[in-house]
Scaffold this active site. Sequence first.
Site, PDB file in Angstrom:
ATOM      1  N   ARG A 230     -22.548  53.653  82.892  1.00  0.00           N
ATOM      2  CA  ARG A 230     -23.851  54.090  82.393  1.00  0.00           C
ATOM      3  C   ARG A 230     -24.287  53.153  81.270  1.00  0.00           C
ATOM      4  O   ARG A 230     -23.458  52.644  80.506  1.00  0.00           O
ATOM      5  CB  ARG A 230     -23.781  55.523  81.842  1.00  0.00           C
ATOM      6  CG  ARG A 230     -23.750  56.602  82.909  1.00  0.00           C
ATOM      7  CD  ARG A 230     -25.088  56.743  83.638  1.00  0.00           C
ATOM      8  NE  ARG A 230     -25.093  57.799  84.632  1.00  0.00           N
ATOM      9  CZ  ARG A 230     -24.931  57.631  85.951  1.00  0.00           C
ATOM     10  NH1 ARG A 230     -24.721  56.423  86.436  1.00  0.00           N
ATOM     11  NH2 ARG A 230     -24.988  58.651  86.778  1.00  0.00           N
ATOM     12  N   HIS A 278     -29.798  49.715  89.399  1.00  0.00           N
ATOM     13  CA  HIS A 278     -28.964  50.886  89.719  1.00  0.00           C
ATOM     14  C   HIS A 278     -28.793  51.050  91.236  1.00  0.00           C
ATOM     15  O   HIS A 278     -29.141  52.094  91.802  1.00  0.00           O
ATOM     16  CB  HIS A 278     -29.555  52.158  89.102  1.00  0.00           C
ATOM     17  CG  HIS A 278     -28.540  53.252  88.909  1.00  0.00           C
ATOM     18  ND1 HIS A 278     -28.549  54.116  87.847  1.00  0.00           N
ATOM     19  CD2 HIS A 278     -27.462  53.608  89.652  1.00  0.00           C
ATOM     20  CE1 HIS A 278     -27.530  54.974  87.952  1.00  0.00           C
ATOM     21  NE2 HIS A 278     -26.850  54.668  89.052  1.00  0.00           N
TER      22      HIS A 278
HETATM   23  P1  NDP Z   1     -14.380  60.359  87.005  1.00  0.00           P
HETATM   24  O1  NDP Z   1     -14.674  61.574  86.228  1.00  0.00           O
HETATM   25  O2  NDP Z   1     -13.632  60.479  88.290  1.00  0.00           O
HETATM   26  O3  NDP Z   1     -13.558  59.338  86.090  1.00  0.00           O
HETATM   27  C1  NDP Z   1     -13.913  59.072  84.786  1.00  0.00           C
HETATM   28  C2  NDP Z   1     -12.854  58.181  84.162  1.00  0.00           C
HETATM   29  O4  NDP Z   1     -13.286  57.824  82.847  1.00  0.00           O
HETATM   30  C3  NDP Z   1     -11.503  58.891  84.010  1.00  0.00           C
HETATM   31  O5  NDP Z   1     -10.448  58.007  84.229  1.00  0.00           O
HETATM   32  C4  NDP Z   1     -11.538  59.333  82.548  1.00  0.00           C
HETATM   33  O6  NDP Z   1     -10.273  59.476  81.930  1.00  0.00           O
HETATM   34  C5  NDP Z   1     -12.265  58.177  81.924  1.00  0.00           C
HETATM   35  N1  NDP Z   1     -12.829  58.572  80.638  1.00  0.00           N
HETATM   36  C6  NDP Z   1     -13.742  59.533  80.383  1.00  0.00           C
HETATM   37  N2  NDP Z   1     -13.961  59.626  79.050  1.00  0.00           N
HETATM   38  C7  NDP Z   1     -13.156  58.723  78.454  1.00  0.00           C
HETATM   39  C8  NDP Z   1     -12.912  58.347  77.118  1.00  0.00           C
HETATM   40  N3  NDP Z   1     -13.529  58.959  76.109  1.00  0.00           N
HETATM   41  N4  NDP Z   1     -12.012  57.383  76.886  1.00  0.00           N
HETATM   42  C9  NDP Z   1     -11.357  56.771  77.906  1.00  0.00           C
HETATM   43  N5  NDP Z   1     -11.545  57.066  79.205  1.00  0.00           N
HETATM   44  C10 NDP Z   1     -12.428  58.045  79.473  1.00  0.00           C
HETATM   45  O7  NDP Z   1     -15.763  59.630  87.243  1.00  0.00           O
HETATM   46  P2  NDP Z   1     -16.179  58.674  88.472  1.00  0.00           P
HETATM   47  O8  NDP Z   1     -15.182  57.596  88.580  1.00  0.00           O
HETATM   48  O9  NDP Z   1     -16.517  59.484  89.668  1.00  0.00           O
HETATM   49  O10 NDP Z   1     -17.562  58.105  87.933  1.00  0.00           O
HETATM   50  C11 NDP Z   1     -17.632  57.390  86.718  1.00  0.00           C
HETATM   51  C12 NDP Z   1     -19.070  57.096  86.391  1.00  0.00           C
HETATM   52  O11 NDP Z   1     -19.574  56.076  87.237  1.00  0.00           O
HETATM   53  C13 NDP Z   1     -20.036  58.260  86.621  1.00  0.00           C
HETATM   54  O12 NDP Z   1     -19.998  59.187  85.566  1.00  0.00           O
HETATM   55  C14 NDP Z   1     -21.352  57.547  86.711  1.00  0.00           C
HETATM   56  O13 NDP Z   1     -21.876  57.435  85.407  1.00  0.00           O
HETATM   57  C15 NDP Z   1     -20.986  56.158  87.230  1.00  0.00           C
HETATM   58  N6  NDP Z   1     -21.496  55.907  88.593  1.00  0.00           N
HETATM   59  C16 NDP Z   1     -22.350  54.864  88.772  1.00  0.00           C
HETATM   60  C17 NDP Z   1     -22.849  54.569  90.031  1.00  0.00           C
HETATM   61  C18 NDP Z   1     -23.729  53.394  90.254  1.00  0.00           C
HETATM   62  O14 NDP Z   1     -24.358  53.278  91.313  1.00  0.00           O
HETATM   63  N7  NDP Z   1     -23.818  52.450  89.343  1.00  0.00           N
HETATM   64  C19 NDP Z   1     -22.497  55.416  91.196  1.00  0.00           C
HETATM   65  C20 NDP Z   1     -21.564  56.452  90.900  1.00  0.00           C
HETATM   66  C21 NDP Z   1     -21.088  56.697  89.632  1.00  0.00           C
HETATM   67  P3  NDP Z   1      -9.190  60.541  82.480  1.00  0.00           P
HETATM   68  O15 NDP Z   1      -8.617  59.871  83.710  1.00  0.00           O
HETATM   69  O16 NDP Z   1      -8.239  60.651  81.383  1.00  0.00           O
HETATM   70  O17 NDP Z   1      -9.955  61.795  82.792  1.00  0.00           O
END
Ligand code: NDP
Length: 318
Positions: A230, A278
């Site tokens: 994001r 995007h």
């Molecule tokens: P998930 O919830 O599956 O994974 C999120 C990851 O980020 C996890 O490993 C989590 O850690 C980590 N994380 C969250 N907060 C923190 C933090 N404060 N510090 C360190 N690590 C953190 O999400 P997705 O993989 O499904 O999606 C991720 C993002 O990708 C979405 O929220 C969206 O914004 C973006 N996206 C973009 C798209 C595009 O077309 N550009 C399409 C789809 C998604 P932990 O493993 O410990 O929970």
Amino acid sequence: MTSPIPVTLFTGTMSEEGWQSQLSRAFSHSSLAVDLRPWREQAIGARYAIVWLPPAALFEAEPGIRAVFNLGAGVDALLGRGVVPDRIPIVRLIDAGMGAKIAEYVCFAIARITRGLDRFAPPPHGLRDWNASRPREESPTIGVLGLGAMGQAAAHAAARFGYTVIGWSRRPRAVDGVETFAGSAQFGAFLARANVLVNALPLTAETTNLLDRAAFARMPAGAHVINVGRGGTIVDADLIAALDSGQLASATLDVFRTEPLPQDHPFWSHAKITVTPHLAAPTPYAEAAEQIVAAMTQLEHGVDAHDLPGYVDRAAGY
Ligand code: NDP
């Protein structure tokens, strides 16, 4: 005979027709009898809401909603609107085919960097030089921020192409073929190794403005940034300053603080920035619809929303 379950649909900037047809198709293959109706500012006594960027009025008019299904992987926009009452669980999409697309986008951006593909643009700008330099033996370390469905898909794909891949998450995680780091204590050590930094983090209170001047300064000189998470995770002015100083060599950006990216935003005209609108991983309606219907079926069979894989932890923000 039991009456069909009333479900309201609000698709915001996405196609109502597209979602309605794919959801109807998925429901018709399921054990659920559902009355699926696009939100028309009139209550239908909905038990579930399937939404993208819904208005507050929907939840005011429909007090009986038991769960909300988000038509995307990211819930930052939904939570940011503050329209879903706290008592209602939110379920988001998990992968649904987007991981493979994110991986493809990220690996293309990596190949473009490692081969210097921009040198070979069509005439009149591209090189006509058969002896142009080849990739160096030592390849960059790819650092993936976020090891969820998106981050892991990108990490695995990059590892398959032979790159050393490191990853960072909130809680410690073991990921095959990836050296992992976790939490703010290990953030600096992670950044120091990332020649290509891929952001696949959700936008939360903790990840907002995470990639700022200090973070870029901790990366190896001449590193690259790819953002598919994001836009709010990157401080725009700090990114431009790091590119201008040479600390960073390039940025490939798919997501932005404000979308659409305003026409006068400096990213559009910066020589070291590639802007894509995007498009890394659009939500695949058919696969996503199947996932939503499967999750709703579980709820109808008494499964607690907290136990669904897409359950959103509101305190963590994702
Ligand atoms: P998930 O919830 O599956 O994974 C999120 C990851 O980020 C996890 O490993 C989590 O850690 C980590 N994380 C969250 N907060 C923190 C933090 N404060 N510090 C360190 N690590 C953190 O999400 P997705 O993989 O499904 O999606 C991720 C993002 O990708 C979405 O929220 C969206 O914004 C973006 N996206 C973009 C798209 C595009 O077309 N550009 C399409 C789809 C998604 P932990 O493993 O410990 O929970």
